[in-house]
Design a protein around this motif. Structure first.
Motif, PDB file in Angstrom:
ATOM      1  N   ALA A 174       0.833  -1.209   0.000  1.00  0.00           N
ATOM      2  CA  ALA A 174       0.000   0.000   0.000  1.00  0.00           C
ATOM      3  C   ALA A 174       0.865   1.255   0.000  1.00  0.00           C
ATOM      4  CB  ALA A 174      -0.931  -0.005   1.207  1.00  0.00           C
ATOM      5  N   PRO A 224      -6.042  -8.792  -0.455  1.00  0.00           N
ATOM      6  CA  PRO A 224      -5.982  -7.395  -0.915  1.00  0.00           C
ATOM      7  C   PRO A 224      -4.592  -6.971  -1.378  1.00  0.00           C
ATOM      8  CG  PRO A 224      -6.320  -7.500   1.463  1.00  0.00           C
ATOM      9  CD  PRO A 224      -6.522  -8.881   0.941  1.00  0.00           C
ATOM     10  N   LEU A 272      -4.272  -8.231  -4.910  1.00  0.00           N
ATOM     11  CA  LEU A 272      -5.125  -7.431  -5.784  1.00  0.00           C
ATOM     12  C   LEU A 272      -4.486  -6.082  -6.079  1.00  0.00           C
ATOM     13  CD1 LEU A 272      -7.783  -6.937  -7.266  1.00  0.00           C
ATOM     14  CD2 LEU A 272      -8.785  -6.202  -5.091  1.00  0.00           C
ATOM     15  N   LEU A 273      -3.879  -5.478  -5.064  1.00  0.00           N
ATOM     16  CA  LEU A 273      -3.242  -4.174  -5.245  1.00  0.00           C
ATOM     17  C   LEU A 273      -2.035  -4.274  -6.171  1.00  0.00           C
ATOM     18  CD1 LEU A 273      -3.317  -1.217  -4.473  1.00  0.00           C
ATOM     19  CD2 LEU A 273      -2.036  -1.756  -2.405  1.00  0.00           C
ATOM     20  N   LEU A 292     -10.435  -2.909  -2.734  1.00  0.00           N
ATOM     21  CA  LEU A 292      -9.334  -3.440  -1.923  1.00  0.00           C
ATOM     22  C   LEU A 292      -9.826  -3.787  -0.520  1.00  0.00           C
ATOM     23  CD1 LEU A 292      -6.553  -0.902  -3.009  1.00  0.00           C
ATOM     24  CD2 LEU A 292      -6.764  -3.293  -3.733  1.00  0.00           C
TER      25      LEU A 292
END
Length: 442
Positions: free
Chosen positions: A25, A158, A161-162, A173
């Protein structure tokens, strides 16, 4: 030792990728978007920790006691147990989510988007409750490899996916978090069914009571006030501090979770049988395990600190990760204290002394808030990390004093014989052990 190595492989292969979410992130998103996503995710993770820890440890302890007596819960007893845990998870979600959402968003300019992200992850603790019951049963039955391997699946989904779609909307997300928890539960259900077929008890019983579940969950909930206060201070400190905090937290827990899942998980199922063990056997077991766990946690502490420092001086880290690794190097000092506290909570659950944990949690939360306030205004955001280290070491001393009293009372307590001379109801008479009349119930 071979079982420990198998657990280590499962922990590394299956769990460490799930710790990557804060790093991905921070690398892919802007500092403000990263902080927003991770803060919303932290609300779901906080509630999941409260439910998961209580449900899993209670399941391990109660199943361990039954399997030590070679009995098995009926389907009705198992359904009742699951329903009680599920009701608690639903209540926790309804009560705690609005409180944390309000506290974290009070000074946020993106309050509407933040609340939407919180709603997207809201179902995670309910799914975690069901998955943790299955995980605890697998561990108690001597099959911890799969629970260890899928421990971090909720945050792995997540993160993947990111990486695959850097421009994915934040709400998608967030939704990936409960999807990952549901996938974890599905895998554990298959593993649990296999473990039941491989190890079934000789007698059915209608009793599978979640002894101390509420007290344990309450203590976990109060304990989580510490990280909540940390995030409240850091969320008002500027962009990037929440991401750094989450990165340092994940690096710290990469070390402690490796310790827990590799070396502690399997042993808790054995410790759950302390009430049915002879004193000499139990003391030998605890001394042997204590020596091994002490060596392991020392090595992990040194390795964790050196790993963070080497990464910092290498010059290979992205700029957005630098502060997180510095904070992680500081917080690694508390790895031995945290490891001992984790051992302490598990032994209290085995002893059915969870009521002690509530007082410990309140003390921890108050001490953390006091140190956070003082050190934050003195040192700035790094003061939050220093306060966390101090709290863990103080509470390790509290656990040391408490366990010296509780553990000896637990050993052999179900080998006791009442004054009338009849065998205890909790132990079938055909499994009475030599010398059981010497030990009285704690």
């Amino acid at each position: 030792m071979r079982k420990d190595l198998a657990s280590a492989v499962a922990a590394i292969v299956g769990s460490l990728p799930g710790f990557t979410l804060p790093f991905v992130a921070a690398l892919v998103l802007s500092p403000s978007a990263s902080d927003l996503l991770l803060l919303a995710v932290s609300i779901a993770v906080t509630r999941s920790v409260i439910v998961s820890s209580a449900a899993e440890l209670t399941t391990v302890a109660e199943y361990g006691r039954m399997l030590g007596r070679r009995v098995e819960p009926t389907a009705a007893a198992l359904r009742a147990f699951r329903w009680r845990v599920l009701r608690f998870a639903l209540l926790l979600t309804v009560v705690v989510t609005p409180v944390l959402a309000f506290a974290y968003s009070a000074r946020s300019a993106d309050r509407g988007e933040f609340v939407a992200l919180v709603c997207a992850v809201a179902a995670t603790p309910v799914l975690a409750a069901l998955a943790s019951i299955l995980s605890g049963e697998c561990v108690a039955r001597g099959a911890p490899a799969v629970p260890i391997a899928v421990q971090a699946m909720r945050s792995l989904v997540p993160a993947l996916l990111l990486l695959a779609w850097p421009g994915a909307p934040l709400w998608l997300l967030a939704v990936a978090l409960p999807v990952g928890e549901a996938a974890r539960g599905a895998v554990l259900l298959v593993s649990c069914r296999r473990a039941r077929r491989a190890q079934a008890g000789d007698e059915p019983t209608d009793v599978l009571a979640p002894h101390g579940l509420l007290a344990q969950a309450a203590s976990q909930g109060v304990t989580q006030l510490g990280p909540a206060v940390d995030r409240v201070y850091l969320s008002s400190s500027g962009a990037g501090y929440i991401s750094s905090y989450e990165m340092s937290d994940r690096l710290f827990y990469a070390a402690t979770q490796f310790f827990t899942m590799t070396f502690l998980y399997r042993r808790v199922a054995i410790w759950a049988r302390l009430p049915t063990m002879e004193p000499d056997e139990a003391r030998h077991l605890l001394r042997r395990d204590g020596r091994l766990l002490g060596v392991v946690v020392t090595v992990l502490t040194v390795a964790g600190m050196l790993g963070c420092l080497v990464a910092l001086v290498s010059g290979l880290l992205p700029q957005d990760w630098t502060q997180g690794f510095w904070w992680a190097a500081v917080v690694m000092v508390s790895v031995p204290a945290h490891a001992f506290n984790v051992v302490g909570t598990r032994l209290l659950v085995v002893a059915r002394k969870q009521h002690y944990m509530v007082g410990i949690a309140i003390t921890t939360a108050v001490l953390n808030a006091v140190l956070d306030t003082g050190l934050y205004f003195w040192l700035g955001p790094i003061g939050i990390v220093v306060a966390t280290v101090g709290v863990r070491w103080v509470m390790a001393g509290v656990y040391l004093v408490l366990l010296r009293k509780v553990v000896p009372q637990t050993i052999g307590q179900e080998l006791a014989v009442p004054s009338g001379g009849a065998p205890s109801d909790s132990v079938p008479s055909d499994r009475a052990q030599p010398g059981e009349g010497r030990h009285r119930r704690a």
